[in-house]
Design an enzyme around this catalytic site. Structure first.
Site, mmCIF file in Angstrom:
data_model
loop_
_atom_site.group_PDB
_atom_site.id
_atom_site.type_symbol
_atom_site.label_atom_id
_atom_site.label_comp_id
_atom_site.label_asym_id
_atom_site.label_seq_id
_atom_site.Cartn_x
_atom_site.Cartn_y
_atom_site.Cartn_z
ATOM 1 N N THR A 19 25.980 46.356 24.557
ATOM 2 C CA THR A 19 26.255 47.551 25.371
ATOM 3 C C THR A 19 25.201 47.804 26.448
ATOM 4 O OG1 THR A 19 25.108 48.981 23.775
ATOM 5 C CG2 THR A 19 27.496 48.680 23.476
ATOM 6 N N TRP A 20 24.351 46.798 26.707
ATOM 7 C CA TRP A 20 23.358 46.956 27.771
ATOM 8 C C TRP A 20 24.090 47.185 29.096
ATOM 9 C CZ3 TRP A 20 19.300 42.610 29.188
ATOM 10 C CH2 TRP A 20 18.284 43.177 29.973
ATOM 11 N N ASP A 48 26.029 46.307 19.182
ATOM 12 C CA ASP A 48 24.586 46.440 19.406
ATOM 13 C C ASP A 48 24.327 47.418 20.544
ATOM 14 O OD1 ASP A 48 21.674 45.248 19.279
ATOM 15 O OD2 ASP A 48 22.252 45.220 21.396
ATOM 16 N N TYR A 53 19.006 52.208 26.203
ATOM 17 C CA TYR A 53 20.143 51.977 27.094
ATOM 18 C C TYR A 53 20.693 53.305 27.616
ATOM 19 C CZ TYR A 53 20.230 47.260 24.984
ATOM 20 O OH TYR A 53 19.906 46.014 24.538
ATOM 21 N N GLN A 162 16.343 39.468 17.681
ATOM 22 C CA GLN A 162 17.245 39.454 18.831
ATOM 23 C C GLN A 162 16.465 38.995 20.064
ATOM 24 O OE1 GLN A 162 19.437 42.771 21.534
ATOM 25 N NE2 GLN A 162 19.977 42.847 19.354
#
Length: 275
Positions: A19-20, A48, A53, A162
């Site tokens: 979802t960046w 994620d 964000y 990650q």
């Protein structure tokens, strides 16, 4: 959907949803929520996000998207390094829980290493597990020496790391990926198509044309062909989600893999890349 087994035996899909750069525009919000929901229906049930964000708005968007289907979603979010202390991490976690509209985070990650000692972060993470606010914890953007220090500081329960890993960013294959694999610790690969920059690469395009696929699907299929890798591409539209989900059905041939390896070989050893 192929499953990846976490160190505690939990199964998660090898292809999830990132979802960046989502929740940045109000006019895109309805479609982004619909995309996340469609992804869950297609089996992309790992989502994620991060408190960073869109200054927390991404977590709020995810919370709205999964309302009513929380039990189907494996929820991942990340804490700022300056929130990773004994007193600050609980407050950051509780704020993320409120924005996400849930009472537990399935996997809580340290977003990158900062000035807080790793031993203090490990203790804070384990305290959150003990309180039932998170089910498990991990890290993001830590290189091999950082991981060794983390484990030495009591972090043997780390679930994942990650990192930036894709077909054009292969330096982690030298040491970090083997280190993680030896400890049965999956890698979560963000930016699997290099935020779109890989789409015009000739080798990907050639394989895609031969397969009746897109360059993005080939880049994702290459990652999904790797053992112990969870790919988390962002998709802000339902059409993009459908494209990503179809990549999970692609099986690259030996010839495809040789051609891609020749065009995009493993880089020389170097420190972990970050975007």
């Amino acid at each position: 959907m192929r499953q990846i087994v976490l160190p505690d035996g939990t199964h998660v899909p090898a292809l999830g949803q990132g979802t960046w750069n989502m929740a940045e525009r109000a006019d895109a919000r309805p479609e982004e929520i619909a995309a996340l929901r469609d992804g869950v229906e297609r089996g992309l049930t790992l989502i994620d996000t991060a408190e960073m964000y869109a200054d927390g708005r991404s977590e709020e968007l995810v919370g709205e998207a999964i309302a009513g289907s929380r039990d189907r979603v494996f929820l991942v979010t990340k804490a700022y390094p300056h929130h990773a202390g004994r007193d600050t991490l609980p407050r950051a976690c509780e704020a993320s829980l409120r924005r996400l509209g849930t009472d537990v985070i399935d996997l809580y990650l340290l977003h990158w290493r900062g000035s807080v000692p790793l031993a203090e972060t490990v203790a804070a993470m384990e305290a959150l597990v003990a309180r039932g606010l998170i089910a498990r914890w991990g890290v993001s953007n830590l290189d091999t020496d950082d991981m060794e220090e983390l484990v030495a500081a009591g972090g043997a329960n780390c679930t994942t790391n990650q990192i930036l890993y894709n077909i054009s960013r292969r330096a982690p294959e030298h040491d970090l990926l083997p280190w993680l694999a030896a400890r049965h610790m999956p890698v979560m690969a963000h930016s699997p198509v290099e935020q779109g920059r890989l789409l015009g690469h000739a080798a990907l395009r050639d394989v895609a044309e031969a397969r009746g696929a897109t360059s993005a699907q080939i880049a994702l299929a290459w990652l999904l062909n790797r053992d112990g890798v969870i790919a988390i591409p962002k998709a802000g539209t339902r059409a993009h989600v459908a494209e990503n989900a179809a990549a999970a059905e692609l099986v690259l041939s030996a010839d495809d893999l040789v051609a891609l390896d020749r065009a995009l070989p493993r880089a020389a050893p170097r420190p972990l890349d970050m975007l």
